[in-house]
Design a protein around this motif. Structure first.
Motif, PDB file in Angstrom:
ATOM      1  N   ASP A  24      24.393  19.751  41.517  1.00  0.00           N
ATOM      2  CA  ASP A  24      24.703  21.306  40.777  1.00  0.00           C
ATOM      3  C   ASP A  24      25.643  21.853  41.118  1.00  0.00           C
ATOM      4  O   ASP A  24      26.392  21.480  42.159  1.00  0.00           O
ATOM      5  CB  ASP A  24      23.434  23.119  40.991  1.00  0.00           C
ATOM      6  CG  ASP A  24      23.505  23.144  42.101  1.00  0.00           C
ATOM      7  OD1 ASP A  24      24.081  22.970  43.032  1.00  0.00           O
ATOM      8  OD2 ASP A  24      22.409  23.895  42.207  1.00  0.00           O
ATOM      9  N   TYR A 117      18.951  25.532  39.323  1.00  0.00           N
ATOM     10  CA  TYR A 117      20.117  25.127  39.081  1.00  0.00           C
ATOM     11  C   TYR A 117      21.647  25.798  38.336  1.00  0.00           C
ATOM     12  O   TYR A 117      21.038  27.068  37.613  1.00  0.00           O
ATOM     13  CB  TYR A 117      19.875  23.891  37.180  1.00  0.00           C
ATOM     14  CG  TYR A 117      20.597  23.246  37.877  1.00  0.00           C
ATOM     15  CD1 TYR A 117      21.045  21.360  38.178  1.00  0.00           C
ATOM     16  CD2 TYR A 117      22.494  22.908  37.307  1.00  0.00           C
ATOM     17  CE1 TYR A 117      21.964  20.508  37.837  1.00  0.00           C
ATOM     18  CE2 TYR A 117      23.836  22.375  36.801  1.00  0.00           C
ATOM     19  CZ  TYR A 117      23.340  21.367  37.603  1.00  0.00           C
ATOM     20  OH  TYR A 117      24.574  19.999  37.470  1.00  0.00           O
ATOM     21  N   THR A 133      24.946  18.042  30.849  1.00  0.00           N
ATOM     22  CA  THR A 133      23.851  18.770  32.410  1.00  0.00           C
ATOM     23  C   THR A 133      22.749  18.457  31.721  1.00  0.00           C
ATOM     24  O   THR A 133      21.889  18.382  32.051  1.00  0.00           O
ATOM     25  CB  THR A 133      24.615  19.214  33.807  1.00  0.00           C
ATOM     26  OG1 THR A 133      26.195  18.539  33.933  1.00  0.00           O
ATOM     27  CG2 THR A 133      24.301  19.565  34.731  1.00  0.00           C
TER      28      THR A 133
END
Length: 284
Positions: A24, A117, A133
Motif C-alpha cells: 500500500d 489498505y 490498484t
C-alpha cells in the motif's frame, strides 16, 4: 450458454487472483484473501472510484464527506481523517477498509484484526494508479482499465477545448483561507496546466504548500480560483490584494456547494473539475 460460460470464466479468474498481496501507499504489505464483499471507504475520492468500478453495493460505510454518487449519502458514516470512529468500523465486520495514508487509523483497525489498505492520491498519475490498484483489490481489473480509459478520454475532450484559447492566464488557486494552495505537480496543478493556465506557485514549494499572502500580491495573478465558502469576501478584504490584477478585474472563480468536490477529489469526476477551470480561465 455463452452468458453462463462468461460468468464462469470471471469466477475462475478471480479464484486464481486471490489471495492477493499488494504494497500500500504506506509501504505496508497487505494481503486480501478473497474479493471483498464488505468495504469501508474513508476517503471521498476512493468512495467515488469504488462506485465507478461498479462496486457501490459492497460499501457498508464511508467517511463523513463521501456524498457521491447519491446512493452513498444514505450509508452509515464512520467519521473523517481527524475524527474517525474505529469502534464503529470494527462493529461492521468489513473484510477491507480503505483509509488515507495520513493519520493512524490503520494501526487501530489492524490491531482489531481488520484488513486495511492505505491510499495516497495527490498527483495526477496517482488517480490512475489508485484506480488500477482498487481494481485489483476488488477483483475488477478489466473494469478499472475501462474506467481509466474513460477518465482519460473525458480529460482529453476538455484539454482540446482549452487548446483553442489564445491566452494563458497566470493563476492562483486557494484551497482555504490559511492560505493553502496547490503546486504545479499536484493533481490540481496539472489540471490548471491542462486548462491552459500558468500556476504562480513554483514546484519547489511542494504539492499543497501554505504560503504568505504577500507572495500572491508579488506574483500578481490574472485569475484566482477558490473552493471554500466566503472566499470572495475574504480575498477582497486582504490588505494589499486590491493591487492584484484578478481582484481588480473581477476574475475570481469561487466553487462551492458540490463544485468544489469536482476539483478537490482526485477520482473519476476529475474531467468535470477540469471543465470548471477551462470555463473560468477562458469563458464559456
Amino acid at each position: 450458454m455463452r452468458r453462463v460460460l462468461s460468468v464462469l470464466s470471471v469466477l475462475l479468474a478471480l479464484a486464481f487472483a486471490f489471495p492477493l498481496t499488494l504494497t500500500d501507499d504506506l509501504g505496508r504489505t497487505v494481503t486480501v484473501k478473497a474479493p471483498p464483499k464488505r468495504i469501508v471507504t474513508m476517503l471521498p475520492s476512493v468512495t467515488e472510484t469504488v462506485c465507478a468500478l461498479g462496486a457501490c453495493d459492497r460499501i457498508v460505510a464511508t467517511d463523513d464527506y463521501s456524498d457521491w454518487p447519491e446512493r452513498v449519502k444514505a450509508l452509515p458514516k464512520a467519521g473523517g481523517l481527524y475524527n474517525p470512529n474505529p469502534e464503529f468500523i470494527v462493529s461492521l465486520k468489513p473484510d477491507l477498509v480503505l483509509v488515507s495514508k495520513y493519520g493512524r487509523l490503520y494501526e487501530t483497525l489492524e490491531r482489531a484484526g481488520l484488513t486495511v489498505y492505505a491510499v495516497r492520491t495527490e498527483t495526477y498519475e496517482d488517480i490512475f494508479r489508485t484506480t488500477r490498484t482498487l481494481g485489483k483489490l476488488l477483483g475488477l481489473e478489466a473494469q478499472a482499465e475501462r474506467l481509466v480509459a474513460q477518465i482519460q478520454r473525458e480529460v482529453y475532450q476538455e484539454e482540446s477545448r482549452a487548446a483553442k484559447a489564445t491566452t494563458r492566464p497566470r493563476v492562483y488557486y486557494e484551497i482555504d483561507p490559511t492560505p493553502y494552495t496547490v503546486g504545479p505537480e499536484s493533481f490540481i496543478g496539472v489540471l490548471i496546466q491542462k486548462a491552459r493556465g500558468v500556476n504562480i506557485i513554483p514546484k519547489e514549494l511542494g504539492l499543497f504548500p501554505k504560503i504568505a499572502p504577500e507572495f500572491v500580491v508579488e506574483k500578481n495573478p490574472e485569475v484566482i480560483v477558490a473552493t471554500y465558502p466566503g472566499a470572495l469576501e475574504t480575498i477582497r478584504a486582504r490588505p494589499g490584494w486590491s493591487r492584484v490584477k484578478a481582484v481588480q478585474i473581477g476574475r475570481i472563480c469561487v466553487f462551492t456547494e458540490g463544485q468544489d468536490s469536482l476539483l478537490s477529489r482526485p477520482g473519476p469526476r476529475v474531467a468535470q473539475g477540469l471543465r470548471l477551470l477551462v470555463d473560468c480561465f477562458h469563458g464559456r
